[in-house]
Design a protein around this motif. Structure first.
Motif, PDB file in Angstrom:
ATOM      1  N   PRO A 278      -7.296   3.655   3.213  1.00 44.40           N
ATOM      2  CA  PRO A 278      -6.628   3.043   2.042  1.00 44.40           C
ATOM      3  C   PRO A 278      -6.634   1.525   2.073  1.00 44.40           C
ATOM      4  CG  PRO A 278      -5.336   4.864   2.948  1.00 44.40           C
ATOM      5  CD  PRO A 278      -6.427   4.586   3.932  1.00 44.40           C
ATOM      6  N   GLU A 279      -6.387   0.922   3.229  1.00 41.93           N
ATOM      7  CA  GLU A 279      -6.306  -0.542   3.288  1.00 41.93           C
ATOM      8  C   GLU A 279      -7.636  -1.181   2.927  1.00 41.93           C
ATOM      9  OE1 GLU A 279      -4.812  -1.873   6.972  1.00 41.93           O
ATOM     10  OE2 GLU A 279      -2.903  -0.779   6.825  1.00 41.93           O
ATOM     11  N   LEU A 280      -8.723  -0.672   3.537  1.00 39.61           N
ATOM     12  CA  LEU A 280     -10.035  -1.235   3.231  1.00 39.61           C
ATOM     13  C   LEU A 280     -10.402  -0.992   1.780  1.00 39.61           C
ATOM     14  CD1 LEU A 280     -12.580  -2.660   4.168  1.00 39.61           C
ATOM     15  CD2 LEU A 280     -13.458  -0.434   4.960  1.00 39.61           C
ATOM     16  N   ALA A 281     -10.036   0.162   1.235  1.00 42.33           N
ATOM     17  CA  ALA A 281     -10.337   0.455  -0.169  1.00 42.33           C
ATOM     18  C   ALA A 281      -9.612  -0.521  -1.088  1.00 42.33           C
ATOM     19  CB  ALA A 281      -9.938   1.896  -0.490  1.00 42.33           C
TER      20      ALA A 281
ATOM     21  N   LYS B 182      -9.570  -5.066  -4.867  1.00 37.67           N
ATOM     22  CA  LYS B 182      -8.979  -6.359  -5.236  1.00 37.67           C
ATOM     23  C   LYS B 182     -10.004  -7.483  -5.180  1.00 37.67           C
ATOM     24  CE  LYS B 182      -4.184  -5.368  -3.949  1.00 37.67           C
ATOM     25  NZ  LYS B 182      -3.044  -5.734  -3.071  1.00 37.67           N
ATOM     26  N   SER B 183     -10.969  -7.366  -4.285  1.00 36.68           N
ATOM     27  CA  SER B 183     -11.990  -8.418  -4.182  1.00 36.68           C
ATOM     28  C   SER B 183     -12.875  -8.477  -5.422  1.00 36.68           C
ATOM     29  CB  SER B 183     -12.852  -8.185  -2.943  1.00 36.68           C
ATOM     30  OG  SER B 183     -13.593  -6.976  -3.063  1.00 36.68           O
TER      31      SER B 183
ATOM     32  N   LEU C 264     -11.418   6.824  -2.441  1.00 35.06           N
ATOM     33  CA  LEU C 264     -10.600   7.649  -1.539  1.00 35.06           C
ATOM     34  C   LEU C 264     -10.667   9.141  -1.865  1.00 35.06           C
ATOM     35  CD1 LEU C 264      -7.448   5.347  -1.338  1.00 35.06           C
ATOM     36  CD2 LEU C 264      -9.340   5.528   0.284  1.00 35.06           C
ATOM     37  N   GLY C 265     -11.161   9.512  -3.057  1.00 33.17           N
ATOM     38  CA  GLY C 265     -11.273  10.916  -3.432  1.00 33.17           C
ATOM     39  C   GLY C 265     -10.191  11.330  -4.409  1.00 33.17           C
ATOM     40  N   SER C 266     -10.545  12.265  -5.302  1.00 29.86           N
ATOM     41  CA  SER C 266      -9.608  12.783  -6.304  1.00 29.86           C
ATOM     42  C   SER C 266     -10.079  14.176  -6.720  1.00 29.86           C
ATOM     43  CB  SER C 266      -9.541  11.839  -7.506  1.00 29.86           C
ATOM     44  OG  SER C 266     -10.790  11.843  -8.190  1.00 29.86           O
TER      45      SER C 266
ATOM     46  N   VAL D 253     -15.526   8.291  -0.483  1.00 30.87           N
ATOM     47  CA  VAL D 253     -16.426   7.800   0.576  1.00 30.87           C
ATOM     48  C   VAL D 253     -15.860   8.227   1.920  1.00 30.87           C
ATOM     49  CG1 VAL D 253     -17.501   5.768   1.619  1.00 30.87           C
ATOM     50  CG2 VAL D 253     -17.122   5.849  -0.855  1.00 30.87           C
ATOM     51  N   HIS D 254     -16.639   8.956   2.671  1.00 24.09           N
ATOM     52  CA  HIS D 254     -16.168   9.489   3.945  1.00 24.09           C
ATOM     53  C   HIS D 254     -15.877   8.347   4.933  1.00 24.09           C
ATOM     54  CE1 HIS D 254     -15.628  12.265   7.229  1.00 24.09           C
ATOM     55  NE2 HIS D 254     -16.541  11.598   7.945  1.00 24.09           N
TER      56      HIS D 254
END
Length: 950
Positions: A844-847, A852-853, A831-833, A839-840
């Motif tokens: 958040p949900e997909l990340a 978790k996977s 998500l960036g820091s 990743v452009h």
């Protein structure tokens, strides 16, 4: 024709003139004390001229039946109401003028003062009617003035009240157009003729002629005051000036004594001369002033015996000096005659002891610019000002080489304030900002203020400040270049006289020369004026001053560099070995060139080397400072230069002046210290040796410079090259007593501590303390703190009523969200820091699903080995990006941050330096939570005890 009635009434109603049978005639049953004139219509009235004889004849030749009802008693009349005259036919104006003259003639035995008081409203109103009107009726006022002036010529002994009345009405004259100025000239011309006739008629009567002369001078003062205060239409002041000269010439020819009131005239003439740009006006003014001065100082010893200070006369110094640049030989001749008189007056002021201030005997009703400037000069002359003792460019050349300039708090003189204001205008122009209104107004008054400063040059204590102020004015206003250059030449002749001991001021006035070069056209003149001072046969102080002046001229205008370069040659240090002042001035000029223009300084590198090789400590120090500026500009490599000159400064420890300049130079070795390890080690040891061995007041400046130089070097280099650096540094710090040295030492210690305790992230240090249970929580608004390992984080702290704080626990994040520290680091990569852009297009949900996977234990391993290319491919990107080398660096930045470990000395010292402040905590809890001290202890003391055990 029927008789004409003329009724002058005291009534707000109009005064109507016409036939006696006309219904427009206004009459009163009880006429005013002035009465009624009846003039026969058959009378033949001749024109009344301003010549005395013809006027007298005309008054006698008035034929016809004339009945004059005189005052019942003018002197006993009540205060008169304003006499109004709104309209009258033009054809009766001549009759009205004759009636006025007859009234004056027939009633003079009652006293002309009372007669004039009665006629004053009529005269004032007639003058006011001249405003903006060109009708024939408006000329009545001028004819009335002419007629009354003619009366003065006919009756000289009765003329003074009338002339005074005419002088008072001058202030009502209009002053908007050239036609208004013509009217003024008309009035002045008639009054001057009247004064001349009266003066000549009363030449044998001492008492009366003295009174007439006094009022004649007051009349001239009023006229010239009007010229300086009112904005007259263009038309030139020459007619008025010529009339004034004629009136003064008549008085002088009659053998009358000089009247002190002429000082007011000179003050006004000063203003007119300063503002005038027309040569014919300047000639007229100069002639008038020359007449007045020769009249005042008509005897050979008049200047010596005169007890008053000639402030009025010496104000003309700068304007007359300016006239010397005129192409006209006649103007130059006039200016020369005037300057010869002024020179004698200035010499008297220069050698005379200053007495108590002169109190103005009288003041004019108009505060003209000339009078204001005159009062300013008188006021300043009796002030102490600033001391000018031993002030010169040669002394200022040594600035920065030693500590002999001790500044004391003292009031700033008017001249210094003026200089600061001028320089502020110069700086504002450089910034291309528009001038402020006060600055624009100041520019209009520059000629007047320059004239005051020109006189203050001979002031015993304010002369130096006056020179500095004039220099700043020359930079601000280049138009004053030629006048100031001529003034320098004028004063140089005065200060070189054998009977005048002002050698300091002789050198000081030359300091104005460089400022004149602010205008490019003046640069050749300035250089040509300075070059004779650089003759090999010139005195040492003169040659040294000439060198500094030429350098300052170059600083203002680069066109002078060719001449300066010819002077700053290495042979100068061999040609003038016997005169220390000369080669000090050469070295100081070289330093200034290197400072202002290092590229120019490179052209003088051989002379710089000669300075450093010189045995004189001041010259050597100035040479080292020159090299400092060249190294600072990076036009000379420090270590190359140091390799050449090191042998010439081996004895620097024996002289604080050389040692100080050496420290200034050695600081630039920090730039390439790593590239020259052996040379830099020698430099560092030299600096450290100066820090530890410099003792005493004379060495304080050197120690400070050495410490400031050491601050430029890396601490690692100091620890490597200086034996027992930490131990010796602490000993040095605790043994120092000078506050200024300690302040620099504090800066030095800050750099050392910063180096020892350098960390990448403050959050990382706090997180480590929290994870090691050395603190209970962290206050931070940055979410990265969890990635560094923090367990408890406080945010959104709000104190006061309804106050709250939001607390986040890592344990709850792990239990409720299923995300540990590694998972959070992985999310930051997606998500960036602060360390990675992410990743452009990834939400958040997909990340969270992706992280978790993979699982907490394997997520960072997968990211470190495969990068983020697979994530982008999963999103449907066309190009599969391979392994990203920055991923490992980001993971290490979070898992292995550069910060102090829990058992480091730094952490232990921090705990010991910040103990639990129980009393302060009681106060805070009482204010914000309203807790009693017992409740606070119940909550807090167990936690404190646990922390201390840990």
């Amino acid at each position: 024709m029927e008789n004409l009635n003329l009724a002058l009434v005291s009534s707000p109603k109009p005064l109507l003139l016409g036939h006696s049978s006309s219904k427009n005639v206004f009459t009163r049953r009880k006429p005013f004390a002035f009465g009624t004139f009846r003039v026969s219509a058959n009378s033949s009235s001749s024109h009344v001229t301003r010549a005395a004889s013809k006027s007298h004849q005309n008054l006698k030749s008035v034929q016809g039946k004339v009945t004059v009802h005189t005052f019942a008693s003018i002197s006993s009349s009540n205060s008169q109401e304003t006499t109004s005259m709104l309209s009258c036919r033009v054809e009766v104006q001549s009759e009205l003028l004759q009636q006025v003259l007859l009234f004056m003639l027939q009633n003079k035995h009652l006293g002309m003062v009372q007669v004039c008081e009665f006629l004053k409203p009529l005269l004032d109103f007639s003058i006011i009617r001249l405003l903006g009107s060109e009708s024939p009726s408006s000329s009545f006022g001028l004819q009335l003035v002419s007629s009354m002036a003619s009366f003065c010529c006919s009756c000289p002994s009765e003329s003074m009240p009338v002339l005074m009345l005419l002088t008072e009405c001058l202030k009502y004259l209009p002053h908007e157009t050239s036609e208004d100025y013509r009217k003024l000239v008309f009035v002045v011309e008639h009054m001057v003729e009247a004064y001349i006739v009266v003066l000549k008629s009363l030449a044998g009567e001492k008492l009366l002629i003295a009174e007439v002369q006094l009022h004649a001078v007051e009349f001239l003062g009023t006229i010239l005051s009007l010229l300086t205060c009112l904005q007259w239409h263009s038309g030139g002041y020459e007619p008025i000036i010529e009339l004034s000269r004629r009136l003064c010439s008549v008085q002088k020819d009659l053998g009358l004594q000089w009247e002190p009131g002429l000082s007011t005239i000179m003050a006004s003439l000063f203003t007119i001369l300063v503002q005038s740009e027309l040569e014919h006006e300047q000639i007229s003014i100069s002639k008038l002033l020359l007449l007045i001065l020769k009249w005042k100082y008509d005897k050979d010893d008049a200047i010596a015996t005169n007890t008053s200070s000639p402030f009025e006369e010496v104000l003309f110094l700068l304007p007359f000096v300016s006239l010397m640049s005129s192409p006209s030989k006649y103007v130059k001749a006039l200016a020369t005659d005037l300057l010869l008189i002024l020179e004698k007056l200035l010499l008297k002021m220069l050698v005379a002891v200053r007495h108590k201030p002169i109190i103005d005997e009288e003041t004019h009703y108009l505060s003209t610019p000339g009078i204001i400037v005159l009062r300013l000069l008188r006021h300043l002359w009796y002030q102490d000002g600033e001391s000018s003792s031993r002030i010169s460019l040669l002394n200022l050349a040594l600035k920065g080489t030693h500590e002999n300039e001790v500044m004391h708090d003292k009031p700033i003189s008017w001249a210094s304030h003026l200089r600061g204001f001028c320089l502020s205008i110069v700086e504002r122009r450089k910034s291309t900002s528009p001038l402020l209104l006060p600055q624009e107004l100041f520019l209009t008054e520059t000629p007047l203020l320059s004239a005051v400063l020109s006189v203050l040059l001979i002031h015993p204590s304010m002369g130096a400040a006056a020179v500095d102020s004039l220099s700043s004015i020359a930079i601000m206003d280049p138009k004053l270049g030629v006048p100031l250059l001529l003034e320098i030449m004028f004063y140089s002749n005065i200060f070189t006289r054998n009977d005048i001991i002002c050698h300091d001021m002789l050198l000081k006035i030359f300091e104005m020369l460089p400022s004149l070069a602010s205008h490019s056209a003046m640069t050749p003149l300035v250089v040509q004026t300075i070059l004779p001072m650089l003759n090999r046969d010139a005195k040492g102080s003169l040659y040294a001053t000439g060198t500094r002046l030429l350098c300052r001229t170059w600083e203002i205008n680069d066109r002078a560099f060719g001449s300066l370069q010819g002077v700053l040659l290495p042979k100068g240090f061999t040609d003038f070995t016997s005169d220390r002042a000369i080669y000090i001035s050469l070295a100081a000029s070289i330093r200034d060139v290197c400072h202002k223009s290092p590229d120019r300084g490179v052209d003088l590198i051989l002379t710089v080397s000669s300075c450093i090789e010189c045995q004189d400590p001041i010259v050597k120090a100035l040479g080292l400072q020159s090299l400092v500026h060249l190294c600072e500009a990076d036009v000379i490599d420090f270590y190359t230069a140091w390799d050449v000159i090191a042998k010439h400064v081996q004895g620097y420890k024996g002289d604080p002046i050389i040692a100080h300049s050496t420290c200034l130079l050695l600081r630039w070795g920090a730039m390439d210290a790593e590239a020259y390890p052996e040379a830099s080690k020698s430099v560092l040891l030299n600096l450290w040796d100066l820090v530890t061995s410099s003792h005493g007041t004379k060495w304080k400046k050197t120690k400070i410079a050495a410490l400031e130089a050491l601050i430029q070097y890396e601490v690692a280099q100091l620890e490597k090259n200086v034996p027992d650096f930490k131990k010796m540094n602490l000993e040095l710090f605790f043994s120092e007593t000078s506050p200024t040295v300690l302040k620099v030492m504090e800066d030095f210690h800050v750099k050392i501590i910063t180096y020892e305790h350098m960390i990448e992230e403050a959050e990382a240090q706090c997180a480590l303390l929290n994870s090691e249970s050395l603190c209970d929580g962290c206050f931070s608004s940055d979410s990265d703190i969890f990635l560094f390992g923090a367990r408890t984080v406080y945010r959104e702290i709000c104190l006061g009523d309804g106050g709250y704080v939001v607390c986040y626990e890592m344990a709850e994040i792990e239990n409720k969200l299923g995300l540990g520290r590694d998972s959070l680091i992985a999310l930051s990569l997606l998500l960036g820091s602060d360390y990675h852009q992410g990743v452009h297009g990834l939400g958040p949900e997909l990340a969270c699903q992706i992280v978790k996977s993979i699982g907490e234990k394997d997520v960072l391993k997968k990211f470190a080995s495969e990068g983020l290319g697979w994530v982008k491919k999963r999103k449907g990107a066309k190009n599969n990006i391979g392994k990203d080398d920055t991923i490992l660096q980001v993971i290490d930045a979070y898992l292995k941050p550069k910060c102090h470990s829990a058992d480091s000395d730094f952490v232990l010292k921090a705990h010991s330096q910040y103990p639990f402040q129980r009393t302060k905590l009681h106060h805070i809890c009482a204010v914000y939570f309203e807790w009693p001290s017992e409740r606070t202890d119940g909550y807090i003391l167990p936690c404190i005890a646990e922390r201390d055990l840990r």
